[in-house]
Motif scaffolding. Structure first.
Motif, PDB file in Angstrom:
ATOM      1  N   ILE A  57       0.812  -1.211   0.000  1.00 41.80           N
ATOM      2  CA  ILE A  57       0.000   0.000   0.000  1.00 41.80           C
ATOM      3  C   ILE A  57       0.852   1.271   0.000  1.00 41.80           C
ATOM      4  N   THR A  58       1.963   1.289   0.701  1.00 45.91           N
ATOM      5  CA  THR A  58       2.805   2.488   0.714  1.00 45.91           C
ATOM      6  C   THR A  58       3.356   2.768  -0.673  1.00 45.91           C
ATOM      7  N   ALA A  59       3.723   1.729  -1.404  1.00 40.72           N
ATOM      8  CA  ALA A  59       4.221   1.927  -2.761  1.00 40.72           C
ATOM      9  C   ALA A  59       3.104   2.397  -3.672  1.00 40.72           C
ATOM     10  N   GLN A  60       1.896   1.875  -3.489  1.00 39.95           N
ATOM     11  CA  GLN A  60       0.760   2.305  -4.303  1.00 39.95           C
ATOM     12  C   GLN A  60       0.491   3.785  -4.084  1.00 39.95           C
ATOM     13  N   GLN A  61       0.543   4.239  -2.836  1.00 44.92           N
ATOM     14  CA  GLN A  61       0.303   5.640  -2.528  1.00 44.92           C
ATOM     15  C   GLN A  61       1.381   6.515  -3.160  1.00 44.92           C
ATOM     16  N   ASP A  62       2.625   6.087  -3.069  1.00 47.79           N
ATOM     17  CA  ASP A  62       3.725   6.871  -3.618  1.00 47.79           C
ATOM     18  C   ASP A  62       3.626   6.963  -5.135  1.00 47.79           C
ATOM     19  N   ILE A  63       3.193   5.889  -5.806  1.00 48.83           N
ATOM     20  CA  ILE A  63       3.030   5.927  -7.255  1.00 48.83           C
ATOM     21  C   ILE A  63       1.972   6.957  -7.621  1.00 48.83           C
ATOM     22  N   ALA A  64       0.868   6.961  -6.864  1.00 49.30           N
ATOM     23  CA  ALA A  64      -0.211   7.896  -7.144  1.00 49.30           C
ATOM     24  C   ALA A  64       0.249   9.337  -6.953  1.00 49.30           C
ATOM     25  N   GLU A  65       1.145   9.571  -5.998  1.00 49.14           N
ATOM     26  CA  GLU A  65       1.620  10.924  -5.716  1.00 49.14           C
ATOM     27  C   GLU A  65       2.623  11.425  -6.742  1.00 49.14           C
ATOM     28  N   ASP A  66       3.484  10.555  -7.243  1.00 49.07           N
ATOM     29  CA  ASP A  66       4.540  10.998  -8.153  1.00 49.07           C
ATOM     30  C   ASP A  66       4.853   9.892  -9.147  1.00 49.07           C
ATOM     31  N   GLY A  67       4.084   9.821 -10.216  1.00 46.94           N
ATOM     32  CA  GLY A  67       4.221   8.760 -11.203  1.00 46.94           C
ATOM     33  C   GLY A  67       5.589   8.678 -11.847  1.00 46.94           C
ATOM     34  N   ASP A  68       6.243   9.804 -12.112  1.00 47.64           N
ATOM     35  CA  ASP A  68       7.547   9.773 -12.772  1.00 47.64           C
ATOM     36  C   ASP A  68       8.610   9.132 -11.885  1.00 47.64           C
ATOM     37  N   THR A  69       8.643   9.500 -10.627  1.00 54.08           N
ATOM     38  CA  THR A  69       9.625   8.950  -9.702  1.00 54.08           C
ATOM     39  C   THR A  69       9.455   7.451  -9.562  1.00 54.08           C
ATOM     40  N   TRP A  70       8.233   6.993  -9.663  1.00 56.22           N
ATOM     41  CA  TRP A  70       7.911   5.594  -9.429  1.00 56.22           C
ATOM     42  C   TRP A  70       7.697   4.794 -10.705  1.00 56.22           C
ATOM     43  N   ALA A  71       8.090   5.311 -11.850  1.00 55.75           N
ATOM     44  CA  ALA A  71       7.875   4.605 -13.116  1.00 55.75           C
ATOM     45  C   ALA A  71       8.500   3.212 -13.086  1.00 55.75           C
ATOM     46  N   TRP A  72       9.645   3.067 -12.447  1.00 58.22           N
ATOM     47  CA  TRP A  72      10.316   1.767 -12.385  1.00 58.22           C
ATOM     48  C   TRP A  72       9.452   0.719 -11.707  1.00 58.22           C
ATOM     49  N   LEU A  73       8.636   1.138 -10.762  1.00 57.10           N
ATOM     50  CA  LEU A  73       7.843   0.190  -9.983  1.00 57.10           C
ATOM     51  C   LEU A  73       6.782  -0.516 -10.833  1.00 57.10           C
ATOM     52  N   ARG A  74       6.360   0.118 -11.904  1.00 56.14           N
ATOM     53  CA  ARG A  74       5.386  -0.516 -12.800  1.00 56.14           C
ATOM     54  C   ARG A  74       5.977  -1.736 -13.498  1.00 56.14           C
ATOM     55  N   HIS A  75       7.290  -1.847 -13.520  1.00 59.79           N
ATOM     56  CA  HIS A  75       7.960  -2.984 -14.171  1.00 59.79           C
ATOM     57  C   HIS A  75       8.432  -4.030 -13.166  1.00 59.79           C
ATOM     58  N   ALA A  76       8.112  -3.829 -11.905  1.00 63.14           N
ATOM     59  CA  ALA A  76       8.593  -4.718 -10.845  1.00 63.14           C
ATOM     60  C   ALA A  76       7.947  -6.095 -10.925  1.00 63.14           C
ATOM     61  N   ALA A  77       8.761  -7.112 -10.722  1.00 55.27           N
ATOM     62  CA  ALA A  77       8.270  -8.493 -10.735  1.00 55.27           C
ATOM     63  C   ALA A  77       7.284  -8.734  -9.595  1.00 55.27           C
ATOM     64  N   CYS A  78       7.382  -7.975  -8.535  1.00 52.42           N
ATOM     65  CA  CYS A  78       6.499  -8.171  -7.387  1.00 52.42           C
ATOM     66  C   CYS A  78       5.100  -7.614  -7.609  1.00 52.42           C
ATOM     67  N   ALA A  79       4.910  -6.865  -8.685  1.00 57.44           N
ATOM     68  CA  ALA A  79       3.613  -6.238  -8.940  1.00 57.44           C
ATOM     69  C   ALA A  79       2.488  -7.264  -9.018  1.00 57.44           C
ATOM     70  N   ASP A  80       2.790  -8.466  -9.451  1.00 59.15           N
ATOM     71  CA  ASP A  80       1.763  -9.497  -9.566  1.00 59.15           C
ATOM     72  C   ASP A  80       1.871 -10.560  -8.471  1.00 59.15           C
ATOM     73  N   ALA A  81       2.731 -10.335  -7.513  1.00 53.96           N
ATOM     74  CA  ALA A  81       2.934 -11.309  -6.429  1.00 53.96           C
ATOM     75  C   ALA A  81       2.127 -10.893  -5.198  1.00 53.96           C
ATOM     76  N   ASP A  82       1.936 -11.826  -4.311  1.00 55.79           N
ATOM     77  CA  ASP A  82       1.259 -11.553  -3.049  1.00 55.79           C
ATOM     78  C   ASP A  82       2.171 -10.665  -2.206  1.00 55.79           C
TER      79      ASP A  82
END
Length: 119
Positions: free
Chosen positions: A6-31
């Motif tokens: 949830i903290t990463a989701q909030q940070d992505i919503a606040e600053d999409g450019d800074t967090w662009a790398w997170l959209r490619h994270a392998a953990c995005a589809d993991a529990d």
């Protein structure tokens, strides 16, 4: 819904450019619970190792670790490291940045003649 913590989701919503790398994270589809083992023994160690395997196959493992270090994340597996490993990395980085206050291990201060105060 995304599986990102949830903290990463909030940070992505606040600053999409800074967090662009997170959209490619392998953990995005993991529990997300996989990355936050409870305890330091037995099943928790095995869970952390499984989380690290996801990280080691991730194309943004380095960015994740850099973020976790700069954000001083103290819980969970981030960038293929657990809390203890990140603490160790921060200590090493701190030692490299701080100036030495004296001779290093195995070194001695050069001692020349002492000034003679009687002259």
């Amino acid at each position: 819904m995304s599986a990102l913590p949830i903290t990463a989701q909030q940070d992505i919503a606040e600053d999409g450019d800074t967090w662009a790398w997170l959209r490619h994270a392998a953990c995005a589809d993991a529990d997300p619970e996989l990355f936050f083992p409870v305890g330091e023994k037995g099943p928790a160690v095995e869970q952390a190792e499984r989380a690290k395997q996801v990280c080691h196959a991730c194309p943004v493992e380095g960015e994740c670790l850099a973020w976790a270090l700069s954000a001083e994340r103290t819980t969970g597996v981030w960038g293929g490291t657990d809390e203890t490993e990140r603490r160790r990395l921060r200590r090493r980085a701190g030692r490299r940045r701080s100036p030495r206050s004296g001779p290093g291990r195995g070194e001695s201060r050069a001692r020349g003649p002492r000034p003679n105060s009687a002259s």
